[in-house]
Write a protein that holds these residues in place. Structure first.
Motif, short mmCIF file in Angstrom:
data_model
loop_
_atom_site.label_atom_id
_atom_site.label_comp_id
_atom_site.label_asym_id
_atom_site.label_seq_id
_atom_site.Cartn_x
_atom_site.Cartn_y
_atom_site.Cartn_z
N CYS A 167 0.82 -1.22 0.00
CA CYS A 167 0.00 0.00 0.00
C CYS A 167 0.85 1.27 0.00
O CYS A 167 0.40 2.32 -0.46
CB CYS A 167 -0.95 0.00 1.19
SG CYS A 167 -2.21 -1.31 1.09
N SER B 159 -3.64 6.14 -2.81
CA SER B 159 -4.41 5.16 -2.03
C SER B 159 -5.79 4.93 -2.66
O SER B 159 -6.84 5.23 -2.08
CB SER B 159 -4.58 5.65 -0.58
OG SER B 159 -3.33 5.89 -0.01
N LYS B 160 -5.77 4.39 -3.86
CA LYS B 160 -6.97 4.31 -4.69
C LYS B 160 -8.22 3.81 -3.98
O LYS B 160 -9.31 4.37 -4.13
CB LYS B 160 -6.65 3.40 -5.90
CG LYS B 160 -7.67 3.46 -7.00
CD LYS B 160 -7.78 4.85 -7.57
CE LYS B 160 -8.96 4.95 -8.52
NZ LYS B 160 -9.35 6.35 -8.75
N CYS B 161 -8.09 2.76 -3.21
CA CYS B 161 -9.30 2.16 -2.64
C CYS B 161 -9.90 2.98 -1.50
O CYS B 161 -10.96 2.61 -0.99
CB CYS B 161 -9.02 0.73 -2.18
SG CYS B 161 -7.88 0.60 -0.81
N HIS C 106 -10.79 -5.63 3.73
CA HIS C 106 -10.29 -5.44 2.37
C HIS C 106 -8.86 -5.97 2.24
O HIS C 106 -7.96 -5.53 2.96
CB HIS C 106 -10.33 -3.95 2.01
CG HIS C 106 -9.87 -3.67 0.60
ND1 HIS C 106 -10.45 -4.26 -0.50
CD2 HIS C 106 -8.89 -2.88 0.13
CE1 HIS C 106 -9.84 -3.83 -1.59
NE2 HIS C 106 -8.89 -3.00 -1.24
N CYS D 286 -5.41 -6.19 -5.93
CA CYS D 286 -6.28 -5.02 -5.81
C CYS D 286 -6.06 -4.06 -6.97
O CYS D 286 -5.50 -4.43 -8.01
CB CYS D 286 -6.01 -4.33 -4.47
SG CYS D 286 -4.33 -3.66 -4.36
N GLU D 287 -6.51 -2.85 -6.78
CA GLU D 287 -6.45 -1.87 -7.88
C GLU D 287 -5.05 -1.40 -8.22
O GLU D 287 -4.86 -0.69 -9.19
CB GLU D 287 -7.34 -0.69 -7.54
CG GLU D 287 -8.80 -1.08 -7.54
CD GLU D 287 -9.68 -0.01 -6.98
OE1 GLU D 287 -10.04 0.90 -7.73
OE2 GLU D 287 -9.98 -0.07 -5.79
S1 SF4 Z 1 -5.63 -0.07 -3.91
FE1 SF4 Z 1 -4.49 -1.84 -3.08
S2 SF4 Z 1 -2.39 -1.11 -2.80
FE2 SF4 Z 1 -3.73 0.71 -3.03
S3 SF4 Z 1 -4.22 1.32 -0.91
FE3 SF4 Z 1 -5.86 -0.04 -1.68
S4 SF4 Z 1 -5.29 -2.09 -1.01
FE4 SF4 Z 1 -3.45 -0.82 -0.85
#
Ligand code: SF4
Ligand code: SF4
Length: 138
Positions: free
Chosen positions: A25, A31-33, A101, A106-107
């Motif tokens: 992360c 921090s897309k999500c 999550h 992930c993204e």
């Molecule tokens: S999209 Fe994935 S890597 Fe980015 S903050 Fe969320 S969980 Fe972490």
């Protein structure tokens, strides 16, 4: 939680360090999500349902998508607890959905859009779908 369309894969490939669940992360710019919320909605069927969605998507930061879980409203709105350095400001008492999550895939690995069956990011795109779905759309 799902969603930058820039190639996250390329970004990861270019990073010389080993990516682990613990440090992953910290490489995620923005921090897309943590920048949107989602809400599953009733499956839209009638013209009135889609007219309602057209009204909703006419507003800023509103999108819709359909995936294996059904139709979902997506509101782009960064979490108020997201700090400038990308850390969660309430990490030890963050909501359950955040705790559940996983960053396993992930993204940062692929855009969430890759998993959508239908995706509407604008009034125009949804209207186009409505005109195709209903023979008489007025
Ligand atoms: S999209 Fe994935 S890597 Fe980015 S903050 Fe969320 S969980 Fe972490
Ligand atoms: S509470 Fe923390 S982990 Fe959850 S969305 Fe906000 S910043 Fe992200």
């Amino acid at each position: 939680m799902g969603k930058s369309k820039k190639s996250s894969k390329k970004a990861l490939k270019d990073i010389p360090l080993e990516i682990t669940p613990e440090n992953k992360c910290s490489f995620c710019v923005g921090s897309k999500c943590c920048t949107y919320i989602t809400q599953v909605i009733d499956t839209p069927r009638s013209k009135a349902d889609f007219q309602h969605m057209l009204w909703q998507i006419s507003h800023q930061n509103i999108r819709f998508y359909k995936d294996d879980d059904g139709w979902t409203l997506l509101v782009d709105s960064p979490c108020l607890h997201l700090q400038g350095d990308g850390r969660c400001g309430i990490y030890h008492e963050r909501p359950g959905i955040c705790r559940d999550h996983s960053n396993d895939y992930c993204e940062l690995d692929a855009p969430a859009e890759d998993g959508f069956n239908l995706y509407f990011d604008s009034y125009k795109s949804l209207l186009k779908y409505c005109k195709k779905r209903f023979k008489k759309w007025a």
